[in-house]
Write a protein that holds these residues in place. Structure first.
Motif, short mmCIF file in Angstrom:
data_model
loop_
_atom_site.label_atom_id
_atom_site.label_comp_id
_atom_site.label_asym_id
_atom_site.label_seq_id
_atom_site.Cartn_x
_atom_site.Cartn_y
_atom_site.Cartn_z
N GLY A 3 0.74 -1.46 0.21
CA GLY A 3 0.47 0.31 0.42
C GLY A 3 0.70 1.25 -0.39
O GLY A 3 2.08 1.10 0.32
N ILE A 4 0.26 2.17 -0.24
CA ILE A 4 0.86 3.82 -0.25
C ILE A 4 0.33 4.74 0.72
O ILE A 4 -0.61 4.78 0.37
CB ILE A 4 1.40 4.13 -1.58
N GLY A 5 1.44 5.69 1.73
CA GLY A 5 0.51 6.66 1.81
C GLY A 5 -0.32 6.38 2.61
O GLY A 5 0.21 5.60 3.46
N GLY A 6 -1.99 6.92 3.06
CA GLY A 6 -2.47 6.39 4.08
C GLY A 6 -1.87 4.80 4.62
O GLY A 6 -2.61 4.38 5.41
N SER A 7 -1.88 4.43 3.57
CA SER A 7 -2.23 2.37 3.39
C SER A 7 -1.62 1.81 3.41
O SER A 7 -0.89 1.08 3.41
CB SER A 7 -2.58 2.28 2.28
N SER A 53 -5.62 -0.85 -0.31
CA SER A 53 -5.57 0.37 -1.39
C SER A 53 -7.29 0.87 -0.85
O SER A 53 -8.19 0.36 -1.44
CB SER A 53 -5.77 0.51 -2.59
N LYS A 54 -7.32 1.73 -0.49
CA LYS A 54 -8.95 2.26 -0.18
C LYS A 54 -9.55 2.21 -2.16
O LYS A 54 -10.84 1.92 -1.60
CB LYS A 54 -8.96 3.35 0.31
N THR A 55 -8.98 2.94 -2.47
CA THR A 55 -9.56 3.00 -4.04
C THR A 55 -9.44 1.95 -4.97
O THR A 55 -10.05 1.76 -5.97
CB THR A 55 -8.96 4.27 -4.86
N PHE A 56 -8.42 0.92 -4.77
CA PHE A 56 -8.07 0.48 -6.03
C PHE A 56 -7.91 0.62 -6.78
O PHE A 56 -7.59 0.16 -7.79
CB PHE A 56 -8.76 -0.91 -5.48
N GLY A 67 -7.63 8.12 3.61
CA GLY A 67 -6.65 7.63 3.70
C GLY A 67 -5.38 7.98 5.26
O GLY A 67 -5.46 7.23 5.65
N ARG A 68 -5.46 9.08 5.40
CA ARG A 68 -4.39 9.68 5.90
C ARG A 68 -5.31 9.36 7.56
O ARG A 68 -4.71 9.54 8.63
CB ARG A 68 -3.79 11.15 6.08
N TYR A 69 -6.71 8.71 7.49
CA TYR A 69 -7.28 8.74 8.28
C TYR A 69 -7.44 7.35 9.10
O TYR A 69 -8.46 7.45 9.61
CB TYR A 69 -8.14 9.97 8.74
N GLN A 103 3.84 13.73 8.40
CA GLN A 103 4.00 14.38 7.52
C GLN A 103 2.99 14.59 6.22
O GLN A 103 2.09 15.21 5.84
CB GLN A 103 4.89 13.95 6.61
N GLN A 104 2.28 12.75 6.32
CA GLN A 104 1.02 12.83 5.58
C GLN A 104 -0.40 13.41 6.08
O GLN A 104 -1.21 14.33 5.45
CB GLN A 104 0.84 11.63 4.45
N LEU A 105 -0.46 13.21 7.36
CA LEU A 105 -1.52 13.81 8.40
C LEU A 105 -1.84 15.47 8.01
O LEU A 105 -3.09 15.52 7.55
CB LEU A 105 -1.47 12.79 9.36
O1 F6P Z 1 -2.60 10.50 -3.63
C1 F6P Z 1 -2.48 10.49 -2.59
C2 F6P Z 1 -3.24 9.38 -1.61
O2 F6P Z 1 -4.90 9.38 -2.65
C3 F6P Z 1 -3.43 9.42 -0.19
O3 F6P Z 1 -4.70 10.39 0.21
C4 F6P Z 1 -3.76 8.10 0.05
O4 F6P Z 1 -3.40 8.02 1.27
C5 F6P Z 1 -2.89 7.05 -0.98
O5 F6P Z 1 -2.77 8.19 -1.84
C6 F6P Z 1 -3.33 5.79 -1.26
O6 F6P Z 1 -4.03 5.68 -1.98
P1 F6P Z 1 -5.36 4.77 -1.46
O7 F6P Z 1 -5.55 3.73 -0.87
O8 F6P Z 1 -6.34 4.42 -2.28
O9 F6P Z 1 -4.40 3.67 -2.58
#
Ligand code: F6P
Length: 556
Positions: A156-160, A210-213, A279-281, A360-362
């Motif tokens: 995963g990346i970012g909040g994930s 991934s929130k959005t996948f 994602g960051r929460y 930093q992301q939060l």
């Molecule tokens: O690109 C930024 C972002 O949308 C973040 O807000 C999010 O945490 C990250 O990408 C990962 O997104 P996802 O969990 O949908 O893969």
């Protein structure tokens, strides 16, 4: 609620703060000398945390004005709106309900938002995640060869990624023996290649988070991981063998279960959450599945309880004693009235070494905005740069600038009283020595060292200026009994609410992140050029085109 934010700069509190700032001569030495009760009066309990605000550049009047500012911008209404699920994420027309993720089971009255019983949904998904975590931890869940899972790889990346990896590192003493979690985030193929090094595919479970996948990095890494699994297991040949391998070695965490299925992961092996979790929460949602496996459901429930304790404090404590509100307002004071550009977070706890990166992301994805939630331009500076490293490493790297540089850098110092490893160096308790540094740094920053004090040490006159410390460099000290799952939840929730408070004062939507979209889109447009498509290359601006051409030349 009004459809426009209140402009903080037009409030009378803002005008009074400006006038107050012009007259204020910060003098922590003098303030403490004249007011022995300052430390006690400006220290506050927050669940298990002890938060000392007394070394900040404020008087009682400053704090009273800041609290008035919070009142005048309608912080209380905005907070209630967030907690009850109004669509305060206006640019995405969403509720913002990470606080619902940690409401205790059976909370009453139930939280119903947009006709949905949010509490019931949250508990159902937690129950499912915990049952899965227990199966992995007990060896009940096995890979295709019947062997239990020894390594979980979160992709995963970012909040994930940032939340799970930070919390896993922070709670290492709670991780079940014989289980390890690794984290792959970067689309640099090095990341995946290094993280699967030495792994036994028969005992490896991948979690695609991934929130959005739909995130390029995560889906690319998931495909690379799947190829690695098939290759290493020798299941490349038939669809049946490939599907069986994915079924036992891949699970997913997402709000988009249709896309999970399209990837080939059985939605029965997927854990869901909702668009009202940013994602960051999301570390306290099923995005924390890797953590739940590592530390177990009981510790994860404690983690959630820590968040909830801080949510309760924020929702019920008068602003003058409300720690996240005061810390958020202090940040506004430093950014908007004292000109601070950055904010350091300095954990004196090695296990918190990823906490600054998480923050930093939060903070910066939330408050790095130039327009307000009604689309109008902001009227003040907004989000500051958050950064930091664990003490004492930072001391030997960048503290010079915090102590004697020309910039004001408000800093949060975080420490725990009881270490996980109470080692001794001979008779010396090493943790005590470590924390002596924590206390020494905030003291030096606050009170400095005058020229006369330097001279009194016999320093040659021409060296004196270089050895003077101005003092009056603001710090907040946060002390916890020990780094339990609950304390970690408390720390995260503290910074979530600080971020919220700042966003409300600035009138911005702290829950969208449009600023990351343009680069993502351009990367997809540029990809064919990098692959050698000349018309795509020709379509680039001269600098980008030349850079890509140079890259292609270097790649040979
Ligand atoms: O690109 C930024 C972002 O949308 C973040 O807000 C999010 O945490 C990250 O990408 C990962 O997104 P996802 O969990 O949908 O893969």
């Amino acid at each position: 609620m009004s459809s426009h934010p209140i402009d903080a700069t037009s409030t009378s509190a803002w005008q009074d703060l400006s006038a107050h700032e012009a007259e204020l001569h910060a003098d922590l030495r003098g303030w403490f000398a004249a007011d022995p009760a300052r430390a006690e009066r400006l220290s506050f309990p927050l669940a298990d945390l002890h938060v000392d605000l007394s070394k900040n550049l404020v008087t009682d009047e400053t704090l009273a004005l800041l609290v008035r500012l919070a009142d005048e911008v309608g912080l209380s209404d905005r907070l209630q709106a967030q907690l009850r699920g109004d669509h305060i994420n206006v640019t995405e027309d969403r509720a913002v309900l990470h606080t619902a993720l940690r409401r205790p089971a059976g909370a009453s009255p139930a939280l119903v938002v947009d006709g949905q019983d949010v509490d019931a949904d949250v508990q159902a998904e937690l129950t499912k995640m915990f049952a899965f975590a227990d199966r992995v931890r007990s060896g009940g869940w096995t890979g295709v060869t019947g062997e239990r899972v020894r390594t979980v790889v979160n992709i995963g990346i970012g909040g994930s990624d940032l939340g799970p990896v930070m919390a896993y590192e922070a709670l290492k003493p709670y991780v079940q023996d014989g289980l390890e979690v690794r984290f792959v985030s970067n689309i640099d193929p090095t990341d995946l290649a290094e993280k699967v090094k030495g792994l036994d595919p028969r005992t490896t479970l991948f979690i695609v988070a991934s929130k959005t996948f739909g995130t390029l990095e995560t889906l690319t890494n998931a495909r690379l991981a799947r190829d690695w699994l098939w290759r290493e297991l020798g299941t490349e040949d038939t669809d049946e063998a490939r599907n069986a391998a994915v079924a036992q070695h891949f699970v997913a965490v997402s709000t988009a279960l249709d896309k999970v299925a399209a990837f080939g992961i059985d939605p029965a092996n997927a854990f869901g959450f909702w668009d009202w979790v940013g994602g960051r929460y999301s570390v306290d949602s099923v995005i924390g599945t890797s953590l739940a496996i590592a530390i177990g459901p009981d510790a994860f429930r404690e983690f959630l309880a820590g968040f909830h304790a801080v949510d309760t404090h924020v929702a019920t404590t008068p602003f003058a004693q409300n720690v996240p509100v005061l810390m958020g307002l202090l940040n506004v004071w430093y950014v908007n009235f004292l000109g601070a550009h950055t904010h350091a977070v300095l954990p004196y706890a090695q296990y918190l070494h990823r906490f600054p990166a998480y923050l930093q992301q939060l903070t910066m994805e939330s408050n790095g905005k130039s327009v307000r939630w009604d689309g109008s331009p902001v009227t003040t500076q907004t989000g500051e740069v958050f950064w930091g490293e664990p003490g004492t490493n930072g001391q030997h790297a960048f503290y010079q600038l915090i102590h004697q540089g020309t910039r004001l850098i408000p800093s949060d110092f975080i420490a725990v009283a009881n270490p996980a490893h109470p080692l001794k160096d001979g008779e010396t308790d090493v943790h005590g020595l470590f924390l002596a540094n924590f206390f020494a740094q905030t003291k030096a920053l606050a009170f400095g060292k005058t020229a006369d004090e330097v001279r009194a040490e016999g320093t040659a006159e021409d060296i004196v200026p270089a050895r003077v410390f101005s003092g009056n460099r603001p710090t907040t000290s946060i002390l916890a009994p020990s780094l339990t799952p609950s304390v970690l939840g408390q720390l995260i929730a503290l910074y979530e609410h600080i971020t919220f408070v700042q966003g409300v004062v600035w009138g911005i939507d702290s829950f969208d992140q449009w600023g990351v979209e343009l680069g993502k889109k351009l990367a997809l447009e540029i990809a064919p050029a990098v692959e050698g498509d000349t018309s795509a290359l020709d379509a680039q601006d001269p600098s980008t085109k030349a850079l890509i051409a140079k890259y292609l030349e270097l790649r040979g």
